[in-house]
Design a protein around this motif. Structure first.
Motif, mmCIF file in Angstrom:
data_model
loop_
_atom_site.group_PDB
_atom_site.id
_atom_site.type_symbol
_atom_site.label_atom_id
_atom_site.label_comp_id
_atom_site.label_asym_id
_atom_site.label_seq_id
_atom_site.Cartn_x
_atom_site.Cartn_y
_atom_site.Cartn_z
ATOM 1 N N LYS A 48 0.817 -1.205 0.000
ATOM 2 C CA LYS A 48 0.000 0.000 0.000
ATOM 3 C C LYS A 48 0.858 1.265 0.000
ATOM 4 C CE LYS A 48 -3.999 -1.701 2.613
ATOM 5 N NZ LYS A 48 -4.683 -1.617 3.923
ATOM 6 N N PRO A 49 0.339 2.363 -0.552
ATOM 7 C CA PRO A 49 0.953 3.667 -0.268
ATOM 8 C C PRO A 49 0.888 3.948 1.232
ATOM 9 C CG PRO A 49 -0.547 3.822 -2.137
ATOM 10 C CD PRO A 49 -0.745 2.453 -1.540
ATOM 11 N N GLU A 50 1.844 4.688 1.742
ATOM 12 C CA GLU A 50 1.985 4.879 3.183
ATOM 13 C C GLU A 50 0.718 5.429 3.832
ATOM 14 O OE1 GLU A 50 4.277 4.092 6.393
ATOM 15 O OE2 GLU A 50 5.155 4.052 4.384
ATOM 16 N N ASP A 51 0.063 6.387 3.194
ATOM 17 C CA ASP A 51 -1.101 7.011 3.822
ATOM 18 C C ASP A 51 -2.287 6.061 3.930
ATOM 19 O OD1 ASP A 51 -1.173 7.171 0.956
ATOM 20 O OD2 ASP A 51 -2.957 8.434 1.167
ATOM 21 N N GLU A 52 -2.378 5.047 3.058
ATOM 22 C CA GLU A 52 -3.508 4.129 3.093
ATOM 23 C C GLU A 52 -3.411 3.130 4.247
ATOM 24 O OE1 GLU A 52 -4.088 2.239 -0.645
ATOM 25 O OE2 GLU A 52 -4.384 4.115 -1.742
ATOM 26 N N ILE A 53 -2.221 2.941 4.802
ATOM 27 C CA ILE A 53 -2.066 2.015 5.921
ATOM 28 C C ILE A 53 -2.804 2.532 7.153
ATOM 29 C CG2 ILE A 53 -0.384 0.905 7.454
ATOM 30 C CD1 ILE A 53 1.639 1.047 5.206
ATOM 31 N N TYR A 54 -2.840 3.862 7.323
ATOM 32 C CA TYR A 54 -3.419 4.458 8.531
ATOM 33 C C TYR A 54 -4.807 5.048 8.273
ATOM 34 C CZ TYR A 54 1.625 4.366 9.195
ATOM 35 O OH TYR A 54 2.934 3.973 9.229
ATOM 36 N N ARG A 55 -5.372 4.823 7.101
ATOM 37 C CA ARG A 55 -6.654 5.426 6.750
ATOM 38 C C ARG A 55 -7.795 4.756 7.521
ATOM 39 N NH1 ARG A 55 -7.616 6.121 0.508
ATOM 40 N NH2 ARG A 55 -5.817 7.470 0.900
ATOM 41 N N TRP A 56 -8.771 5.597 7.904
ATOM 42 C CA TRP A 56 -9.967 5.073 8.560
ATOM 43 C C TRP A 56 -11.198 5.650 7.861
ATOM 44 C CZ3 TRP A 56 -10.685 1.261 11.917
ATOM 45 C CH2 TRP A 56 -11.956 1.127 12.499
ATOM 46 N N PRO A 57 -12.155 4.795 7.487
ATOM 47 C CA PRO A 57 -12.213 3.337 7.684
ATOM 48 C C PRO A 57 -11.127 2.607 6.899
ATOM 49 C CG PRO A 57 -13.968 4.061 6.229
ATOM 50 C CD PRO A 57 -13.325 5.313 6.760
ATOM 51 N N LEU A 58 -10.845 1.400 7.344
ATOM 52 C CA LEU A 58 -9.729 0.647 6.791
ATOM 53 C C LEU A 58 -9.902 0.418 5.294
ATOM 54 C CD1 LEU A 58 -9.293 -2.068 9.575
ATOM 55 C CD2 LEU A 58 -8.027 0.066 9.297
ATOM 56 N N GLN A 59 -8.803 0.555 4.582
ATOM 57 C CA GLN A 59 -8.802 0.273 3.143
ATOM 58 C C GLN A 59 -8.123 -1.077 2.935
ATOM 59 O OE1 GLN A 59 -7.850 3.521 0.626
ATOM 60 N NE2 GLN A 59 -7.302 2.256 -1.133
ATOM 61 N N TRP A 60 -8.923 -2.083 2.636
ATOM 62 C CA TRP A 60 -8.415 -3.447 2.566
ATOM 63 C C TRP A 60 -7.668 -3.731 1.271
ATOM 64 C CZ3 TRP A 60 -8.481 -6.361 6.834
ATOM 65 C CH2 TRP A 60 -9.360 -5.996 7.855
ATOM 66 N N ILE A 61 -8.047 -3.069 0.207
ATOM 67 C CA ILE A 61 -7.414 -3.302 -1.102
ATOM 68 C C ILE A 61 -6.610 -2.070 -1.490
ATOM 69 C CG2 ILE A 61 -7.807 -3.832 -3.541
ATOM 70 C CD1 ILE A 61 -10.417 -5.166 -2.732
ATOM 71 N N PRO A 62 -5.298 -2.219 -1.753
ATOM 72 C CA PRO A 62 -4.486 -1.049 -2.136
ATOM 73 C C PRO A 62 -4.995 -0.419 -3.435
ATOM 74 C CG PRO A 62 -3.109 -2.953 -1.600
ATOM 75 C CD PRO A 62 -4.514 -3.462 -1.681
ATOM 76 N N SER A 63 -4.960 0.888 -3.468
ATOM 77 C CA SER A 63 -5.351 1.578 -4.691
ATOM 78 C C SER A 63 -4.303 1.411 -5.783
ATOM 79 C CB SER A 63 -5.567 3.071 -4.404
ATOM 80 O OG SER A 63 -4.359 3.656 -3.917
ATOM 81 N N GLU A 64 -3.059 1.184 -5.387
ATOM 82 C CA GLU A 64 -1.961 0.895 -6.312
ATOM 83 C C GLU A 64 -0.912 0.060 -5.584
ATOM 84 O OE1 GLU A 64 0.674 4.114 -7.317
ATOM 85 O OE2 GLU A 64 -0.240 5.387 -5.762
ATOM 86 N N LEU A 65 -0.152 -0.702 -6.354
ATOM 87 C CA LEU A 65 0.884 -1.548 -5.765
ATOM 88 C C LEU A 65 2.193 -0.773 -5.677
ATOM 89 C CD1 LEU A 65 0.201 -4.999 -7.489
ATOM 90 C CD2 LEU A 65 -0.545 -4.202 -5.243
ATOM 91 N N VAL A 66 2.700 -0.651 -4.452
ATOM 92 C CA VAL A 66 3.933 0.092 -4.205
ATOM 93 C C VAL A 66 5.024 -0.898 -3.802
ATOM 94 C CG1 VAL A 66 5.032 1.867 -2.802
ATOM 95 C CG2 VAL A 66 2.643 2.137 -3.497
ATOM 96 N N LEU A 67 6.121 -0.914 -4.543
ATOM 97 C CA LEU A 67 7.230 -1.820 -4.251
ATOM 98 C C LEU A 67 8.362 -1.139 -3.480
ATOM 99 C CD1 LEU A 67 7.470 -3.731 -7.671
ATOM 100 C CD2 LEU A 67 6.256 -4.409 -5.585
ATOM 101 N N ASP A 68 8.231 0.150 -3.254
ATOM 102 C CA ASP A 68 9.311 0.889 -2.610
ATOM 103 C C ASP A 68 9.523 0.448 -1.171
ATOM 104 O OD1 ASP A 68 11.258 3.141 -2.813
ATOM 105 O OD2 ASP A 68 10.041 3.940 -1.158
ATOM 106 N N HIS A 69 8.476 -0.067 -0.517
ATOM 107 C CA HIS A 69 8.640 -0.546 0.865
ATOM 108 C C HIS A 69 9.672 -1.661 0.939
ATOM 109 C CE1 HIS A 69 5.441 2.025 1.963
ATOM 110 N NE2 HIS A 69 4.428 1.250 1.575
ATOM 111 N N PHE A 70 9.683 -2.554 -0.047
ATOM 112 C CA PHE A 70 10.642 -3.657 -0.047
ATOM 113 C C PHE A 70 12.060 -3.134 -0.251
ATOM 114 C CE2 PHE A 70 6.620 -5.630 -1.063
ATOM 115 C CZ PHE A 70 6.658 -6.813 -0.354
#
Length: 288
Positions: A48-70
């Motif tokens: 997930k993009p960083e902001d979607e991890i902390y979004r409320w209500p929870l966003q279960w499906i990422p809006s886009e795939l981010v590989l930068d975390h890895f």
């Protein structure tokens, strides 16, 4: 008319059986969700993009795939070195653990020697001793041997597997005696009987013990943390702790990505070996 009545009764019986199984099925679904939901959240948060991890209500499906975390997880700490250390410790430690369990189980199942039953009861007693009880004496022993901060120091104290010995011994006792007696009459020694007959017939149990040994070595945290004192000798579970301390509590994207890298090899191994696990556990007949 009689056939129709029989069919109706049979359908009623099947329906009643399904109704009886419904509570158990619901319990299994709930337990499965308790395991799967956290795993899915970890996996989705890694992409997930960083902001979607902390979004409320929870966003279960990422809006886009981010590989930068890895990439951040791999570069923030020496993840490659941690991965190599875990592979070496797991491969050597698990292999030796399985070999020792196979030979000791064969001895308890087929050989005669003094105090055999008493020694086996001592092995069963070892199953009841928590591993943390032996941490201090193991650390003193490894320190006296000069093996602090070495691969051998990490995997040596855990080579004796009481559970592996017990499981394999029970499985060996359940093997067809006719085959083993025929091999003995043909002049096969113990080593040949073990490698040519016992191990092929006990493959599910051996794979089960190997899988448990690999998972134990791969996930071990406390002992490698105690016995190593340099960053270059740390293993993956300790690497995750360093990653969390480096990234901070607000950076869950790289932490989840690092967790996926740790969990994924064991998950793939489990999916590959799962067909052997049930057969290995079910085949361990309760014989004395």
């Amino acid at each position: 008319m009689a056939a129709s009545t029989t069919a109706v009764r049979r359908n009623d019986t099947v329906t009643k059986r399904r109704i009886r199984k419904l509570p158990a099925l619901l319990v299994l679904i709930v337990v499965g969700l308790l395991f799967l939901v956290p795993f899915y959240w970890m996996l989705s948060s890694a992409f997930k993009p960083e902001d979607e991890i902390y979004r409320w209500p929870l966003q279960w499906i990422p809006s886009e795939l981010v590989l930068d975390h890895f990439r951040r997880a791999w570069e923030t700490v020496p993840f490659g070195q941690f991965f190599l250390n875990s592979v070496i410790v797991t491969a050597v430690g698990a292999t030796l653990k399985v070999v020792l369990a196979v030979f000791s189980a064969y001895a308890f199942a087929f050989l005669r020697f003094p105090f055999k039953r008493v020694i086996f009861l001592a092995v069963l007693g070892a199953l009841m001793v928590p591993g943390h009880v032996t941490l201090l004496i193991n650390y003193i022993t490894i320190g006296n041997l000069g093996l602090i901060n070495t691969y051998a120091g990490i995997f040596l104290p855990g080579l004796a597997s009481a559970f592996g010995t017990f499981l394999l011994r029970q499985h060996f006792l359940a093997l067809p005696k006719e085959v083993l007696e025929a091999a003995q009459l043909d002049g096969c020694g113990h080593l040949r009987r073990l490698t040519r007959f016992v191990l092929p017939m006990a493959k599910p149990a051996v794979v089960t013990v190997a899988l448990i040994a690999v998972i134990d070595e791969w996930n071990d945290f406390i002992w490698p943390l105690l016995v190593t004192n340099s960053l270059q000798m740390r293993t993956l579970p300790i690497g995750l702790m360093f990653l969390k301390e480096t990234e901070g509590i607000d950076q869950w994207g790289p932490i989840m990505a690092g967790t996926v890298l740790v969990v994924l090899p064991m998950l793939l191994l489990f999916l590959f070996a799962q067909r052997y696990i049930i057969a290995g556990l079910a085949g361990a007949a309760t014989k004395n």
